[in-house]
Write a protein that holds these residues in place. Structure first.
Motif, PDB file in Angstrom:
ATOM      1  N   SER A 109     -46.954  69.984  49.137  1.00  0.00           N
ATOM      2  CA  SER A 109     -45.776  68.967  49.582  1.00  0.00           C
ATOM      3  C   SER A 109     -44.473  69.550  50.435  1.00  0.00           C
ATOM      4  CB  SER A 109     -45.617  67.994  47.669  1.00  0.00           C
ATOM      5  OG  SER A 109     -46.230  66.808  47.777  1.00  0.00           O
ATOM      6  N   VAL A 110     -43.496  68.559  50.353  1.00  0.00           N
ATOM      7  CA  VAL A 110     -42.619  68.988  51.405  1.00  0.00           C
ATOM      8  C   VAL A 110     -42.060  67.460  51.052  1.00  0.00           C
ATOM      9  CG1 VAL A 110     -41.341  68.726  53.968  1.00  0.00           C
ATOM     10  CG2 VAL A 110     -43.569  70.016  53.834  1.00  0.00           C
ATOM     11  N   ILE A 111     -40.586  67.456  50.158  1.00  0.00           N
ATOM     12  CA  ILE A 111     -40.335  66.292  49.876  1.00  0.00           C
ATOM     13  C   ILE A 111     -38.230  67.260  49.447  1.00  0.00           C
ATOM     14  CG2 ILE A 111     -41.912  65.882  48.241  1.00  0.00           C
ATOM     15  CD1 ILE A 111     -40.277  66.945  45.588  1.00  0.00           C
ATOM     16  N   GLU A 112     -37.659  65.823  49.850  1.00  0.00           N
ATOM     17  CA  GLU A 112     -36.312  66.094  50.003  1.00  0.00           C
ATOM     18  C   GLU A 112     -35.984  65.560  48.585  1.00  0.00           C
ATOM     19  OE1 GLU A 112     -32.284  64.062  52.194  1.00  0.00           O
ATOM     20  OE2 GLU A 112     -34.193  63.603  52.604  1.00  0.00           O
ATOM     21  N   VAL A 113     -34.985  66.767  48.537  1.00  0.00           N
ATOM     22  CA  VAL A 113     -34.386  66.325  46.206  1.00  0.00           C
ATOM     23  C   VAL A 113     -33.114  66.563  46.207  1.00  0.00           C
ATOM     24  CG1 VAL A 113     -36.290  67.282  45.580  1.00  0.00           C
ATOM     25  CG2 VAL A 113     -34.498  68.558  46.020  1.00  0.00           C
ATOM     26  N   VAL A 168     -35.463  62.096  47.172  1.00  0.00           N
ATOM     27  CA  VAL A 168     -35.902  61.076  48.005  1.00  0.00           C
ATOM     28  C   VAL A 168     -37.374  59.988  48.362  1.00  0.00           C
ATOM     29  CG1 VAL A 168     -34.597  59.312  49.840  1.00  0.00           C
ATOM     30  CG2 VAL A 168     -33.647  61.726  48.100  1.00  0.00           C
ATOM     31  N   GLN A 169     -37.438  58.812  47.549  1.00  0.00           N
ATOM     32  CA  GLN A 169     -39.264  58.896  48.347  1.00  0.00           C
ATOM     33  C   GLN A 169     -39.444  58.542  49.190  1.00  0.00           C
ATOM     34  OE1 GLN A 169     -40.138  55.761  45.192  1.00  0.00           O
ATOM     35  NE2 GLN A 169     -41.894  55.028  46.925  1.00  0.00           N
ATOM     36  N   SER A 170     -38.062  57.806  49.988  1.00  0.00           N
ATOM     37  CA  SER A 170     -38.568  57.586  51.851  1.00  0.00           C
ATOM     38  C   SER A 170     -38.090  57.828  52.361  1.00  0.00           C
ATOM     39  CB  SER A 170     -37.680  55.582  51.608  1.00  0.00           C
ATOM     40  OG  SER A 170     -36.109  56.080  51.274  1.00  0.00           O
ATOM     41  N   SER A 171     -37.310  58.844  52.183  1.00  0.00           N
ATOM     42  CA  SER A 171     -36.914  60.307  52.925  1.00  0.00           C
ATOM     43  C   SER A 171     -38.256  60.427  54.410  1.00  0.00           C
ATOM     44  CB  SER A 171     -36.826  61.628  52.071  1.00  0.00           C
ATOM     45  OG  SER A 171     -36.876  62.696  53.667  1.00  0.00           O
ATOM     46  N   ALA A 172     -37.475  60.947  55.904  1.00  0.00           N
ATOM     47  CA  ALA A 172     -38.153  60.777  57.128  1.00  0.00           C
ATOM     48  C   ALA A 172     -38.477  61.971  56.353  1.00  0.00           C
ATOM     49  CB  ALA A 172     -37.598  60.191  57.799  1.00  0.00           C
ATOM     50  N   LEU A 173     -38.043  63.074  56.014  1.00  0.00           N
ATOM     51  CA  LEU A 173     -38.560  64.625  55.996  1.00  0.00           C
ATOM     52  C   LEU A 173     -40.097  64.819  55.121  1.00  0.00           C
ATOM     53  CD1 LEU A 173     -35.012  66.830  55.751  1.00  0.00           C
ATOM     54  CD2 LEU A 173     -37.163  65.993  58.140  1.00  0.00           C
ATOM     55  N   ASN A 174     -40.441  64.028  54.106  1.00  0.00           N
ATOM     56  CA  ASN A 174     -41.264  64.251  53.420  1.00  0.00           C
ATOM     57  C   ASN A 174     -42.470  64.010  54.216  1.00  0.00           C
ATOM     58  OD1 ASN A 174     -39.387  64.009  50.884  1.00  0.00           O
ATOM     59  ND2 ASN A 174     -40.230  61.159  50.800  1.00  0.00           N
ATOM     60  N   ARG A 175     -43.442  64.695  53.263  1.00  0.00           N
ATOM     61  CA  ARG A 175     -44.757  65.924  54.146  1.00  0.00           C
ATOM     62  C   ARG A 175     -45.189  65.497  53.193  1.00  0.00           C
ATOM     63  NH1 ARG A 175     -45.503  69.805  58.571  1.00  0.00           N
ATOM     64  NH2 ARG A 175     -47.735  69.334  59.419  1.00  0.00           N
ATOM     65  N   GLY A 220     -27.141  75.178  51.695  1.00  0.00           N
ATOM     66  CA  GLY A 220     -26.953  73.605  51.151  1.00  0.00           C
ATOM     67  C   GLY A 220     -27.534  73.735  49.720  1.00  0.00           C
ATOM     68  N   SER A 221     -26.692  73.230  48.529  1.00  0.00           N
ATOM     69  CA  SER A 221     -27.301  73.175  47.421  1.00  0.00           C
ATOM     70  C   SER A 221     -26.782  71.864  46.675  1.00  0.00           C
ATOM     71  CB  SER A 221     -26.491  74.113  46.769  1.00  0.00           C
ATOM     72  OG  SER A 221     -27.147  75.627  46.532  1.00  0.00           O
ATOM     73  N   THR A 222     -27.298  70.978  46.834  1.00  0.00           N
ATOM     74  CA  THR A 222     -26.755  69.538  46.334  1.00  0.00           C
ATOM     75  C   THR A 222     -28.232  69.126  47.847  1.00  0.00           C
ATOM     76  OG1 THR A 222     -25.354  68.448  48.389  1.00  0.00           O
ATOM     77  CG2 THR A 222     -24.612  69.715  45.772  1.00  0.00           C
ATOM     78  N   ARG A 223     -28.718  69.138  48.096  1.00  0.00           N
ATOM     79  CA  ARG A 223     -29.072  68.244  49.151  1.00  0.00           C
ATOM     80  C   ARG A 223     -30.209  69.088  49.778  1.00  0.00           C
ATOM     81  NH1 ARG A 223     -28.544  64.160  54.183  1.00  0.00           N
ATOM     82  NH2 ARG A 223     -30.584  63.279  54.355  1.00  0.00           N
ATOM     83  N   GLY A 224     -31.743  69.092  49.154  1.00  0.00           N
ATOM     84  CA  GLY A 224     -32.370  70.444  50.271  1.00  0.00           C
ATOM     85  C   GLY A 224     -34.339  69.892  50.638  1.00  0.00           C
ATOM     86  N   GLY A 261     -32.229  74.072  51.966  1.00  0.00           N
ATOM     87  CA  GLY A 261     -31.024  74.010  52.203  1.00  0.00           C
ATOM     88  C   GLY A 261     -30.876  72.526  53.000  1.00  0.00           C
ATOM     89  N   LEU A 262     -30.668  71.972  52.556  1.00  0.00           N
ATOM     90  CA  LEU A 262     -30.006  70.878  54.086  1.00  0.00           C
ATOM     91  C   LEU A 262     -29.109  69.814  54.178  1.00  0.00           C
ATOM     92  CD1 LEU A 262     -32.420  67.425  53.701  1.00  0.00           C
ATOM     93  CD2 LEU A 262     -32.635  69.604  55.489  1.00  0.00           C
ATOM     94  N   ALA A 263     -27.783  69.922  54.841  1.00  0.00           N
ATOM     95  CA  ALA A 263     -26.562  69.400  55.260  1.00  0.00           C
ATOM     96  C   ALA A 263     -26.286  68.579  54.081  1.00  0.00           C
ATOM     97  CB  ALA A 263     -26.520  69.128  56.197  1.00  0.00           C
TER      98      ALA A 263
END
Length: 827
Positions: free
Chosen positions: A277-281, A291-298, A232-236, A220-222
């Motif tokens: 993969s690490v991706i933001e959703v 989120v294609q452009s997330s800085a957390l994607n890896r 967090g259940s709407t972003r992670g 989860g993300l804030a």
């Protein structure tokens, strides 16, 4: 119902000059005018005066008329755990405010409590439990009325109609559920990478989704920022493995093998399509998206730098031309299942890594002449025999950069005139694989760590136990190969709850995963079992052992299989995923199948060897064709136990097979399955994972049942170890006959249902959810795996839309399953 209602009215001017007492004078003898105007009239007052209008004068001499407030809290109702309940109250116009409060029962969170309609999720219960709620209306003068209603909550059930077996080219889920395709092979993970063409021309898979989506966890993300919020259940962040590739679809015309040599560009693509993969959703107004452009994607690939931690760090067997001191490595590969660590990290498991290595004939002689003959014993035990070419022929590439070793590292052949310690070639590269790798998903700059204390094997996953303060936690693992073992690692450090929220998450991993005791399981015929410690100097694990002379504890861990052999562990039918019941701590493990299980080699924990009839014209299969799910309960219900009890939760089988010797769990058309693989319990952060009966999810990777149905996922509300009895199985194949007595759990019946059927030629594997349990993420691996550019055998996920997509190549992908009504998935 209580009545006490106020309204304001301009009365007529008093012109009566008589001395007769007014009703208001009678009231005033008991209640002051100020108290009346402020709503001091009580419910009893209303009763005494029969509910008639009551009046008094305000400071201006105007008449105030008092009417009773009326409220209603609705009818009593019954609902099962996990359902969203709406409380509807009504109040007369005199009520200027209303509020719902809970009077009794297990505490719930009331949403919109200050309105006529409040909602809550029915809590997990083990038996029928009443919850009482009060609806209160209050006037502007402070008077109020209230009424109660009772909602009786019953234990959770699998509230969906089982999906029928089918061989359609789409993901089928129950009525009332939605499927969204989220993250597909080749999808770009940064703004500068182009959309996937899906025609074999795409490159740079270090910036795209890899292939063969597998084990997966949601972090989860804030909602307002890229910081950790475990709830967090709407972003992670969705972290998932890419186990392997379907090479025929990755290139325009399949693999190029001209002259037995692979092109560099193709090999790079194949290598990079493995890993993690690490991706933001995020959850939008209508659907989830990444989120294609997330800085957390890896992307983490077989070329990503790694470090070694634990007892084997710096061991001579880890020294290579890349890491001359044995502390560093490059990459992770064939990542299958996973584990979500309680401190917020992701653990990925290296499974069938051995097949990627080349080993030329003559290698054994070179090692023996260098005084390292025992390396040959180790390599053979892990399946790296002489004469292996290595998967996909990567070592045949001649790189444009002559100094590059990213292809050469897959050649484990010892160079005859190279340094005997392995620092001049890659003879020791196979010892750098077969580990659990820990990743911090929240820090894209962090270096993954290979945790050597957890042993080296075909790791299928790693599942943490329940975390109990002051108790040393356990981590359960399977070695996925025929006749391999089940393990647990018990940390040396008792759990401290404060570590769940530590900022340096990998440092917490150091604390719990770098020191402890690794155990292997022995299953006894009487339903008991022992955990056998893999400790150097104990029993046969010594430097004097004739089979393999261990040098130290690091050597034991690098050669976990050899150590487990010597201790007498029980060979199992391909131990795959492990899962821990959050309610009672019992551990479940899928034993997917075993074609080499003969009647003579059956035992209580692996009791079946039979012939499985097919309907598609292919030869019948023998062995434990359909697999089973075993479970164990630690003695004293503590992770530190050295012994356990066990039984078989369910045996996979077609519903039409013999119930005395094959379909031992009495499966029917709503729940029959074969080759259990993925296994996961709903999270204890929501009702589906709470109470005495949390929901367990079971996924299949099957070839024996695909003449009847595509692979599937089932939901279960399991019982517990010992809830069934014993059965005696009579086995017969062309290899002979035998009898075995086993422990079988209570027949699942309606507590096991088919929830999903996948598209053609796929495997269903990998599952996680948001903490609130309202979005379930599932991976669909290698649809159409038996086809190629000229013979496309599946068009999924393009086919999921329901429109024709006959030219579309299939792609592994992550889907999101949600309920149309927004409720919890499964119950």
């Amino acid at each position: 119902m209580t009545e006490s209602r106020f309204v304001y009215d301009d009365g007529d001017i008093d012109t009566n000059g008589s001395a007769n007492q007014h009703l208001s004078d009678l009231i005033a003898r008991r209640y002051s005018r100020r108290q009346t105007l402020r709503g001091g009239l009580t419910a009893m007052t209303t009763a005494v005066f029969g509910g008639v209008l009551m009046a008094g004068c305000d400071d201006d001499g105007d008449l105030v008329t008092v009417e009773p407030i009326t409220v209603s809290s609705g009818q009593a109702a019954s609902v099962s755990a996990g359902k969203t309940v709406t409380l509807r109250g009504t109040a007369s116009s005199a009520a200027q405010s209303v509020r719902w409060t809970q009077v009794s029962g297990p505490q719930v969170t009331l949403n919109n409590a200050n309105s006529a309609s409040a909602t809550f999720i029915a809590p997990a219960v083990s038996a029928s439990t009443p919850l009482v709620f009060r609806f209160t209306g209050t006037s502007g003068l402070g008077d109020s009325a209230a009424a109660d209603t009772t909602i009786t909550v019953t234990p959770a059930t699998l509230d969906f109609v089982a999906v029928a077996k089918n061989r359609n080219d789409l993901v089928t889920v129950p009525a009332g559920y939605l499927v969204t395709v989220l993250y597909r092979l080749g999808d770009p993970i940064n703004a500068s990478t182009s959309a996937y063409a899906n025609d074999g021309t795409d490159t740079n898979f270090a910036a795209r989704a890899g292939d063969h989506h597998d084990g997966m966890s949601f972090f989860g993300l804030a909602a307002t920022g890229a910081t950790r919020d475990a709830a967090g259940s709407t972003r992670g962040l969705l972290v998932l493995n890419h186990e392997n590739i379907t090479e025929s679809y990755l290139h325009p015309r399949g693999q190029t093998t001209t002259g037995g040599v692979r092109p560099e560009a193709e090999a790079i693509k194949e290598i990079e399509a493995h890993g993690v993969s690490v991706i933001e959703v995020t959850r939008g107004a209508s659907a989830w998206s990444y989120v294609q452009s997330s800085a957390l994607n890896r992307r983490i690939t077989p070329n990503t730098p790694m470090t070694f931690n634990g007892p084997a760090r710096g061991n001579p067997l880890l020294r290579t031309a890349y890491s001359k001191d044995g502390t560093q490595g490059r990459g992770t590969i064939n990542n299958c299942a996973n584990g979500m660590m309680p401190w917020g990290t992701y653990a990925t498991a290296e499974e069938n890594w051995a097949g990627y290595f080349r080993r030329d004939r003559g290698d054994a002689a070179v090692r023996s002449s260098a005084g390292r003959a025992k390396e040959n014993v180790s390599l053979a035990r892990y399946g790296i025999s002489e004469g292996r070419a290595g998967n996909y022929g990567w070592t045949t590439v001649t790189p444009a950069d002559a100094s590059s070793t990213i292809f050469r590292k897959w050649n484990a052949t010892a160079i005859a005139d190279a340094a005997a310690d392995g620092t001049a070639d890659f003879r020791h590269e196979p010892f750098q694989y077969g580990w659990i790798v820990e990743i911090d998903p929240y820090d894209p700059q962090s270096t993954p760590r290979k945790r050597t204390a957890l042993g080296r094997m075909n790791h299928e996953g790693v599942e943490p136990s329940r975390m109990v303060a002051g108790v040393r936690p356990a981590f359960y693992m399977g070695d996925d190969a025929q006749n391999e073992y089940i393990y647990k690692f018990v940390s040396s450090t008792p759990w401290s709850a404060s570590d769940a929220n530590a900022a340096d998450r990998l440092a917490v991993g150091d604390k719990y995963l770098d020191a402890g005791t690794l155990y292997v399981a022995k299953f006894n015929a009487d339903g008991s079992g022992q955990w056998l410690p893999l400790t150097f100097g104990s029993g046969p694990l010594t430097s004097g052992n004739a089979t393999y002379p261990f040098a130290d504890q690091a050597d034991v861990l690098i050669n976990t299989r050899l150590a487990a052999d010597l201790l007498g562990a029980t060979p199992m039918d391909r131990p795959e995923w492990t899962a821990v019941n959050p309610a009672n701590g019992e551990m479940y493990c899928t034993l997917t199948n075993n074609s080499s299980r003969s009647p003579a080699r059956t035992d209580a924990a692996n009791p079946r060897a039979y012939v499985d009839p097919r309907t598609d014209g292919r030869n019948n299969s023998a062995g434990n064709v359909n697999g089973h799910v075993i479970r164990l309960r630690e003695n004293g219900d503590t992770t530190e136990a050295a012994a356990f009890t066990w039984d078989v939760y369910a045996f996979g089988a077609g519903s039409d097979l013999n119930k005395d010797n094959i379909n031992l769990s009495g499966l029917d058309d709503s729940n029959d399955f074969s080759s259990p693989d993925g296994l996961w319990f709903s999270l204890p952060s929501n009702v589906a994972g709470q109470g005495a009966s949390p929901v367990m999810w079971l996924q299949t990777d099957d070839g024996a049942f695909t003449d009847v149905t595509n692979n599937q996922m089932l939901a279960a509300i399991p019982g517990r170890v010992g809830d069934g009895g014993t059965k005696t199985v009579n086995n017969t194949t062309s290899a002979g006959t035998s009898t075995a007595t086993t422990r079988v759990g209570k027949a699942p019946g309606a507590t096991l249902k088919r929830f999903l059927v996948g598209p053609k030629e796929c495997e269903i594997t990998g599952i996680t959810s948001t903490p609130d349990g309202k979005a379930l993420f599932v991976n669909i691996q290698h649809p159409g795996e038996n086809g190629g550019p000229d013979n496309i055998t599946s068009n999924w996920p393009a086919s999921q839309s329901g429109t024709s997509a006959s030219a579309s190549r299939p792609r592994s992908a992550t889907i999101v399953i949600t309920r149309e009504d927004g409720g919890l998935v499964g119950i």
